[in-house]
Design a protein around this motif. Sequence first.
Motif: not given
Lengths: 457, 457
Positions: B288-289, B281-282, B284-285, B275-279, B271-273, B291
């Motif tokens: 991740r989806l 959940p949608l 972020a998901a 992601e910031t705290v600002q991302d 996964v491309s990490v 892969w």
Amino acid sequence: MDENEKRLQEKFTQLKKYLDKGDKKRFRKTYLDMHFYDQSTFYLTLNKDERLSIYTILEPDEMGDMFDTLEDDLPEIPEYLNEMNLSYASQMLNDMYDDNAADILEHLDKVEVDRFLGQMPRADANNLRGLLHYDTETAGGIMTTDYVRFHEDETAKEAIGNLKRFAETAETIYYLYVLDNHDDLVGVMSLRDLIMLDDNATLKDHMNSDIITVNVDAEQAEVAQVFRDYEFLAVPVLDHSNQMVGIVTVDDVIEVIDDESLQDYSGLAGVSVDETVQDNPLKAASKRLPWLITLLLLSMITATLINHYEGLLAEASILAVFISTITGTAGNAGTQSLAVAVRRLAVEEINRNEFFKLVGKELLTGFITGVVTGASVLLLVGFWKHNFILGMVIGLAMCAAITVANLAGSLIPMLMSSFGFDPAVASGPFISTLSDLTSVLIYFSIAGMFLQSFVGA
Amino acid sequence: MDENEKRLQEKFTQLKKYLDKGDKKRFRKTYLDMHFYDQSTFYLTLNKDERLSIYTILEPDEMGDMFDTLEDDLPEIPEYLNEMNLSYASQMLNDMYDDNAADILEHLDKVEVDRFLGQMPRADANNLRGLLHYDTETAGGIMTTDYVRFHEDETAKEAIGNLKRFAETAETIYYLYVLDNHDDLVGVMSLRDLIMLDDNATLKDHMNSDIITVNVDAEQAEVAQVFRDYEFLAVPVLDHSNQMVGIVTVDDVIEVIDDESLQDYSGLAGVSVDETVQDNPLKAASKRLPWLITLLLLSMITATLINHYEGLLAEASILAVFISTITGTAGNAGTQSLAVAVRRLAVEEINRNEFFKLVGKELLTGFITGVVTGASVLLLVGFWKHNFILGMVIGLAMCAAITVANLAGSLIPMLMSSFGFDPAVASGPFISTLSDLTSVLIYFSIAGMFLQSFVGA
């Protein structure tokens, strides 16, 4: 790069010839014209006899310049030091930048250290002893005391004159640290700014007094962040009474950044990845086995859990078909969320409020991921087995298992970090093995509830 | 660090007050005394109205100093540029270090870029256009053309005089690049060495002519390695006709090192990490989806394989108990060997000869790891189930599965790398999902052979 390398190989051949013929003069000229790093590459190709004759050709300080570029954890260093005669080795260590000398001494045993320090002038030995005192992964552990100090009343012309004195020994002369009468750090000036000043300008009037410093106990990762943000070449280090005790330079920070990222990477992989091509298979295996066996024990708990459901499996052996799909996918999701969490913890501190907000977010992220993946598997299994109730069981289990794995992947490193452990230790393999356990539990609980309907369907 | 932060917050409050009251003079004094990075931290706290009034207080070059420290991929930058008036924004971009300006332009669309460049003097615009031309992850993509050039016949005194001219604009003045009459790079001299020279010494006689350079097309990782080895603050970049076209500075190299390690880490995690705290959940998901779903499909192949053995499972449902132990442990071993291989590929190039030697070593490492782990599981299962034939089946399967997973974990990234792909793309989750497939195949083949003996035992 290739051309650099070819030219270098030719030089090395030349140097070996001079060494064989005992042509010290030509050897010195060619060798000393090379970059220190190239000198060290050459040195590492030599056998013991060749090295012994090099020690008679080069002065200790010339040797020290080269040793400054060696990796301090090179396993051969103690051997090198012991084959030199004691006073030569001590003088070389004393002529090195003190942070590098301390890093080398760090890897020797106490008796050895005392032998070398015993040969040095008292003040130098005490200075090195002071550096050895600090934790390796703190500002104190990576700083040097070879920095340039000026008094605030000096003029630009005086400062440039004095700089020439420092230029021989200081690790960097590009930042000037300005002290007042109490030896307190009151300003910083770059050599760039100094050069642009009129001869009679005093440092006090032109220095930058908005000084960014780090504490001697600051973690090395924190120090690295200061360099990233401010793009400094060096940063001053203060002790607890706010006295300046050294500087950290950018070359050491690059090492720190490499170190830290190697630690994170190793953590995620569940193995220390500093294996080199030289590591033999037995040594490599011995580095990998501890985690593997520990996790094997954890996975045996999962086996006993499945064993507990053997009755269910006997009734519906189709359930066994999807064990690895569910555990595998949840494990993958857990690894993703672990990596994101560990990386976040490396970049920012998380307080209590944010903690719960982040956990909530990760729960939601896991749930969304779980719903999409669960729905996919529902359709795949439904059409494949012409049994949508079975599909729903697998889909539901998948959704729940992913949500839980996701939560564990972020919660565990965050808890570890808040209890003061390094979150990077919670490895990917650990999370995926742990998530096997919860996934199996979820899977068979859900399957048990619907057993009649999908076997009957 | 905390004290730095507190002092900064006080300054920010002060600055906002001056801004509200329209006290331009005091604002300028306090603001310009801060470090550029602190200025940018302050700027990022402002709302649009406040920013608009800042543009009337600060000159474009003062704004540019601050913009030099902003992350070039900050999503708000286009907005900032558009709210400035066109000539202000263009002048600011022109006053920035050209590598940073080019990085910002890189993220704008072509029409925007042309608008800004259209306002600049022709030569400056062409220079930036030239930089935009290079691949982002090469030496050309990270270099600056703001470096200091001297003629080999200059004396030390002349050079220091000329340096003052450069000091305003050059990104670093700590390395001097010495050219001959044909504008060929013939030497490098550090400012440290220059300062120690007598006034009348000529550069030619004291420069270092053993010059380490990088090619304009060199990969950024290769450039970073040069900085690690030689501990340079900058390195000259040559084009294909060996003309010097720029320098790469150490601050950009730190960014490169961070970039590369983030890429490796993301690869291992699947996964491309970033992601910031600002991302939310949608978002972020959605990162991740892709892969997860891809790997779900791969794991469905494993499911069909187990399905193929359903007859075996119906006869001996005990086999289902150990599926996750075997797939999990082999997956862990595969992840370890993958990580070691990817890291090795990042550090050194591997030729054909070494390729086979490494594969042989990894095979042996896997086998040793497999034998030890297999023996452990043999004992665990043997004693638990009072059935050492079953234990032997599980142990044998484990040993073979680990050997294969280990081999795959190192072979796949090495093959990818030799075909020119980034080995870091072969993620940990991919290897462990793939190894599920081979592990299940091995497990059921071995179990099938011994079925009569352990069910009967």
